[in-house]
Design a protein around this motif. Structure first.
Motif, PDB file in Angstrom:
ATOM      1  N   VAL A  10       6.414 -10.224   1.982  1.00 39.40           N
ATOM      2  CA  VAL A  10       7.849 -10.520   2.062  1.00 39.40           C
ATOM      3  C   VAL A  10       8.196 -11.053   3.452  1.00 39.40           C
ATOM      4  O   VAL A  10       7.372 -11.039   4.358  1.00 39.40           O
ATOM      5  CB  VAL A  10       8.710  -9.272   1.746  1.00 39.40           C
ATOM      6  N   CYS A  11       9.421 -11.487   3.606  1.00 42.62           N
ATOM      7  CA  CYS A  11       9.871 -12.067   4.883  1.00 42.62           C
ATOM      8  C   CYS A  11      10.098 -11.016   5.964  1.00 42.62           C
ATOM      9  O   CYS A  11       9.921 -11.301   7.147  1.00 42.62           O
ATOM     10  CB  CYS A  11      11.158 -12.855   4.680  1.00 42.62           C
ATOM     11  N   SER A  12      10.524  -9.821   5.585  1.00 48.85           N
ATOM     12  CA  SER A  12      10.755  -8.793   6.607  1.00 48.85           C
ATOM     13  C   SER A  12       9.424  -8.337   7.189  1.00 48.85           C
ATOM     14  O   SER A  12       8.400  -8.336   6.523  1.00 48.85           O
ATOM     15  CB  SER A  12      11.543  -7.610   6.037  1.00 48.85           C
ATOM     16  N   ARG A  13       9.457  -7.977   8.471  1.00 50.34           N
ATOM     17  CA  ARG A  13       8.231  -7.632   9.196  1.00 50.34           C
ATOM     18  C   ARG A  13       8.080  -6.140   9.451  1.00 50.34           C
ATOM     19  O   ARG A  13       6.998  -5.672   9.779  1.00 50.34           O
ATOM     20  CB  ARG A  13       8.189  -8.389  10.524  1.00 50.34           C
ATOM     21  N   ASN A  14       9.179  -5.388   9.325  1.00 52.98           N
ATOM     22  CA  ASN A  14       9.111  -3.941   9.538  1.00 52.98           C
ATOM     23  C   ASN A  14      10.283  -3.281   8.826  1.00 52.98           C
ATOM     24  O   ASN A  14      11.373  -3.856   8.751  1.00 52.98           O
ATOM     25  CB  ASN A  14       9.171  -3.614  11.037  1.00 52.98           C
ATOM     26  N   ILE A  15      10.033  -2.084   8.313  1.00 53.19           N
ATOM     27  CA  ILE A  15      11.089  -1.272   7.712  1.00 53.19           C
ATOM     28  C   ILE A  15      11.031   0.091   8.400  1.00 53.19           C
ATOM     29  O   ILE A  15       9.972   0.717   8.453  1.00 53.19           O
ATOM     30  CB  ILE A  15      10.901  -1.090   6.192  1.00 53.19           C
TER      31      ILE A  15
END
Length: 84
Positions: A10-15
């Protein structure tokens, strides 16, 4: 408890997930991705039991990727619960 998760596909790199001792989501933040949508998801799951959020978000697909930021959040919550 604060848990950091590196999403895949996905586009997000950290949650970053913050859970209370009884498994309630206190806060969720994403690094990268669709900012407005992810702020909305974070706001909607705040105060929800992690198990409920997992059941609602798991398996959501984005553009044929086989996963999505909500799906990756469900994986982050599962990992946080198992580390809890």
């Amino acid at each position: 408890m604060t848990y950091n998760f590196t999403p895949k596909g996905v586009c997000s790199r950290n949650i970053t997930v913050e859970l209370s001792d009884d498994g309630v989501i206190e806060n969720v933040s994403f690094l990268g991705g669709c900012n407005g949508n992810l702020q909305g998801i974070s706001s909607l799951v705040k105060g929800m039991k992690a198990d409920e959020a997992i059941s609602r978000l798991k398996g959501i697909n984005c553009s044929g990727r086989g996963t999505s930021c909500p799906d990756q959040l469900s994986k982050a919550l599962e990992a946080a619960l198992s580390a809890h």
